[in-house]
Design a protein around this motif. Structure first.
Motif, PDB file in Angstrom:
ATOM      1  N   TRP A 208      63.556  97.677 -46.688  1.00 33.81           N
ATOM      2  CA  TRP A 208      63.238  96.317 -47.113  1.00 33.81           C
ATOM      3  C   TRP A 208      62.098  96.406 -48.126  1.00 33.81           C
ATOM      4  O   TRP A 208      61.161  97.188 -47.936  1.00 33.81           O
ATOM      5  N   VAL A 209      62.189  95.621 -49.198  1.00 37.97           N
ATOM      6  CA  VAL A 209      61.177  95.719 -50.253  1.00 37.97           C
ATOM      7  C   VAL A 209      60.734  94.329 -50.677  1.00 37.97           C
ATOM      8  O   VAL A 209      61.546  93.399 -50.755  1.00 37.97           O
ATOM      9  N   ALA A 210      59.435  94.177 -50.942  1.00 37.76           N
ATOM     10  CA  ALA A 210      58.923  92.950 -51.567  1.00 37.76           C
ATOM     11  C   ALA A 210      58.139  93.362 -52.807  1.00 37.76           C
ATOM     12  O   ALA A 210      57.305  94.268 -52.751  1.00 37.76           O
ATOM     13  N   VAL A 211      58.453  92.727 -53.917  1.00 43.68           N
ATOM     14  CA  VAL A 211      57.792  93.051 -55.193  1.00 43.68           C
ATOM     15  C   VAL A 211      56.845  91.914 -55.547  1.00 43.68           C
ATOM     16  O   VAL A 211      57.254  90.750 -55.609  1.00 43.68           O
ATOM     17  N   VAL A 212      55.565  92.272 -55.762  1.00 42.28           N
ATOM     18  CA  VAL A 212      54.539  91.286 -56.098  1.00 42.28           C
ATOM     19  C   VAL A 212      54.173  91.451 -57.564  1.00 42.28           C
ATOM     20  O   VAL A 212      53.983  92.572 -58.024  1.00 42.28           O
ATOM     21  N   ASN A 213      54.053  90.343 -58.256  1.00 37.99           N
ATOM     22  CA  ASN A 213      53.550  90.396 -59.626  1.00 37.99           C
ATOM     23  C   ASN A 213      52.707  89.160 -59.879  1.00 37.99           C
ATOM     24  O   ASN A 213      53.137  88.042 -59.566  1.00 37.99           O
ATOM     25  N   ALA A 214      51.505  89.368 -60.413  1.00 35.51           N
ATOM     26  CA  ALA A 214      50.605  88.262 -60.743  1.00 35.51           C
ATOM     27  C   ALA A 214      50.496  87.254 -59.591  1.00 35.51           C
ATOM     28  O   ALA A 214      50.597  86.043 -59.803  1.00 35.51           O
ATOM     29  N   GLY A 215      50.316  87.752 -58.387  1.00 35.51           N
ATOM     30  CA  GLY A 215      50.056  86.894 -57.236  1.00 35.51           C
ATOM     31  C   GLY A 215      51.266  86.193 -56.657  1.00 35.51           C
ATOM     32  O   GLY A 215      51.125  85.338 -55.780  1.00 35.51           O
ATOM     33  N   GLN A 216      52.453  86.564 -57.145  1.00 41.95           N
ATOM     34  CA  GLN A 216      53.672  85.924 -56.613  1.00 41.95           C
ATOM     35  C   GLN A 216      54.696  86.979 -56.216  1.00 41.95           C
ATOM     36  O   GLN A 216      54.694  88.079 -56.757  1.00 41.95           O
ATOM     37  N   ILE A 217      55.566  86.597 -55.289  1.00 40.04           N
ATOM     38  CA  ILE A 217      56.664  87.493 -54.913  1.00 40.04           C
ATOM     39  C   ILE A 217      57.804  87.269 -55.913  1.00 40.04           C
ATOM     40  O   ILE A 217      58.311  86.149 -56.035  1.00 40.04           O
ATOM     41  N   VAL A 218      58.168  88.332 -56.619  1.00 38.25           N
ATOM     42  CA  VAL A 218      59.242  88.173 -57.609  1.00 38.25           C
ATOM     43  C   VAL A 218      60.580  88.692 -57.090  1.00 38.25           C
ATOM     44  O   VAL A 218      61.624  88.421 -57.695  1.00 38.25           O
ATOM     45  N   ALA A 219      60.566  89.416 -55.991  1.00 41.31           N
ATOM     46  CA  ALA A 219      61.823  89.820 -55.342  1.00 41.31           C
ATOM     47  C   ALA A 219      61.488  90.244 -53.920  1.00 41.31           C
ATOM     48  O   ALA A 219      60.433  90.813 -53.673  1.00 41.31           O
ATOM     49  N   GLN A 220      62.391  89.960 -52.995  1.00 44.10           N
ATOM     50  CA  GLN A 220      62.239  90.459 -51.630  1.00 44.10           C
ATOM     51  C   GLN A 220      63.606  90.524 -50.983  1.00 44.10           C
ATOM     52  O   GLN A 220      64.489  89.719 -51.286  1.00 44.10           O
ATOM     53  N   GLY A 221      63.760  91.502 -50.116  1.00 43.99           N
ATOM     54  CA  GLY A 221      65.032  91.621 -49.412  1.00 43.99           C
ATOM     55  C   GLY A 221      65.347  93.073 -49.116  1.00 43.99           C
ATOM     56  O   GLY A 221      64.505  93.955 -49.315  1.00 43.99           O
ATOM     57  N   PRO A 222      66.588  93.329 -48.662  1.00 49.53           N
ATOM     58  CA  PRO A 222      66.989  94.704 -48.398  1.00 49.53           C
ATOM     59  C   PRO A 222      66.866  95.548 -49.674  1.00 49.53           C
ATOM     60  O   PRO A 222      67.118  95.034 -50.776  1.00 49.53           O
ATOM     61  N   LEU A 223      66.476  96.797 -49.510  1.00 54.22           N
ATOM     62  CA  LEU A 223      66.279  97.693 -50.652  1.00 54.22           C
ATOM     63  C   LEU A 223      67.467  97.651 -51.619  1.00 54.22           C
ATOM     64  O   LEU A 223      67.290  97.534 -52.836  1.00 54.22           O
ATOM     65  N   GLU A 224      68.690  97.715 -51.063  1.00 59.28           N
ATOM     66  CA  GLU A 224      69.882  97.764 -51.928  1.00 59.28           C
ATOM     67  C   GLU A 224      69.984  96.510 -52.788  1.00 59.28           C
ATOM     68  O   GLU A 224      70.411  96.567 -53.937  1.00 59.28           O
ATOM     69  N   ASP A 225      69.619  95.359 -52.218  1.00 63.95           N
ATOM     70  CA  ASP A 225      69.722  94.112 -52.976  1.00 63.95           C
ATOM     71  C   ASP A 225      68.680  94.056 -54.089  1.00 63.95           C
ATOM     72  O   ASP A 225      68.950  93.571 -55.189  1.00 63.95           O
ATOM     73  N   VAL A 226      67.477  94.520 -53.783  1.00 62.31           N
ATOM     74  CA  VAL A 226      66.389  94.422 -54.770  1.00 62.31           C
ATOM     75  C   VAL A 226      66.633  95.383 -55.926  1.00 62.31           C
ATOM     76  O   VAL A 226      66.439  95.036 -57.086  1.00 62.31           O
ATOM     77  N   ARG A 227      67.097  96.591 -55.632  1.00 62.35           N
ATOM     78  CA  ARG A 227      67.259  97.541 -56.743  1.00 62.35           C
ATOM     79  C   ARG A 227      68.609  97.413 -57.432  1.00 62.35           C
ATOM     80  O   ARG A 227      68.775  97.855 -58.558  1.00 62.35           O
ATOM     81  N   GLY A 228      69.604  96.811 -56.751  1.00 60.19           N
ATOM     82  CA  GLY A 228      70.932  96.701 -57.346  1.00 60.19           C
ATOM     83  C   GLY A 228      71.498  98.073 -57.631  1.00 60.19           C
ATOM     84  O   GLY A 228      71.349  98.983 -56.817  1.00 60.19           O
TER      85      GLY A 228
END
Ligand code: ATP
Length: 262
Positions: A208-228
């Motif tokens: 599971w991964v959550a990507v933070v940028n400039a104080g906001q979550i720009v993606a979150q979810g299962p690793l496969e979904d986030v990386r495509g």
């Protein structure tokens, strides 16, 4: 599809401002129980601030954090009983030995002394710290500090651990040891949340991964979904808008004729 797991961590509309700087701007995160979560983001994105507010170390300006349903800021005793934390900066009681630090943590958590000793012995051995157990924490190297911090975070067998950059400044042998311990812990259905800049490591360990940028979550979810269909590294660069080539003129002086300015 299996039955959806209940959330281990639920964060709603979390905000934090430091003077003029908005460090965290409306973060919402839902992390399923049993997930191995990587929190990734560029320097200054807000990862440490999010983790600090989530673990009760820094009061949010706004928002709620629930750990297995307990509100970290309204019912801190209940929420904190079930978590372990490896905080940023590794502020520790420097004048205690590694073993004393674990004993102190265990007793603070209300554990019986004999059980604390048993677990401390085992953790020190597994983390290759047994010979350093009697050394003062002040004299520990960075890697040793990360490992004793991890031991302190796991000692009371929490259901969720939060680790702020547990692999930073750690040699490959110690990193492998930390990975092994975390995998063993996660295999019991416990939840791991750690921040890192090393995408390959997150890709190896996390589901599971959550990507933070400039104080906001720009993606979150299962690793496969986030990386495509890309690597996580490529997905990360696309999500945080990595800078393209700066053009041939920039830094043109680097390596140019030094003309006496030696
Ligand atoms: N105590 C503070 N006072 C003022 N500004 C702060 C404070 N703590 C964090 N910030 C600012 O908030 C922003 C987010 O910082 P934070 O440490 O959470 O980022 P991070 O994603 O953990 O970064 P890194 O990957 O470099 O560790 C940064 O711009 C930082 O300068």
């Amino acid at each position: 599809m299996g039955t959806p797991q209940p959330a281990a961590v639920e964060i709603h509309d979390l905000w934090k401002r430091f003077g003029p700087q908005i460090a965290v701007a409306g973060v919402g995160l839902t992390l399923p129980a049993g997930a191995f979560v990587g929190l990734v983001g560029p320097n200054g994105a807000g990862k440490t601030t999010i983790l600090s507010m989530t673990t009760g170390l820094l009061r949010p300006d706004h928002g709620t954090v629930l750990i297995h349903g307990a509100d970290v800021w309204r019912d801190p005793a209940a929420a904190k009983a079930g978590i372990g934390v490896l905080p940023e900066g590794l502020r520790m009681f420097e004048r205690l030995s590694g073993r004393e630090l674990l004993q102190y943590n265990g007793r603070l958590r209300g554990m019986a002394a004999a059980e604390v000793d048993r677990r401390a012995d085992e953790l020190l051995r597994i983390l290759d710290l047994d010979s350093a157990g009697s050394k003062l924490v002040a004299d520990y190297s960075t890697g040793m500090r990360k490992k004793i911090g991890l031991a302190a975070a796991l000692l009371h067998n929490p259901s969720v651990v939060f680790l702020d950059e547990p692999f930073e400044g750690v040699d490959p042998v110690s990193a492998q040891t930390i990975r092994r311990v975390l995998k063993r812990y996660a295999a019991t259905g416990s939840t791991v949340v750690f921040s890192s800049h090393v995408m390959e490591l997150v890709e190896q360990l996390c589901d599971w991964v959550a990507v933070v940028n400039a104080g906001q979550i720009v993606a979150q979810g299962p690793l496969e979904d986030v990386r495509g269909d890309r690597s996580l590294h490529e997905a990360f660069l696309a999500l945080v808008g990595a800078r393209e080539d700066d053009g041939p003129e920039s830094l043109g002086w680097l390596g140019a004729d030094r003309g006496g300015a030696q």
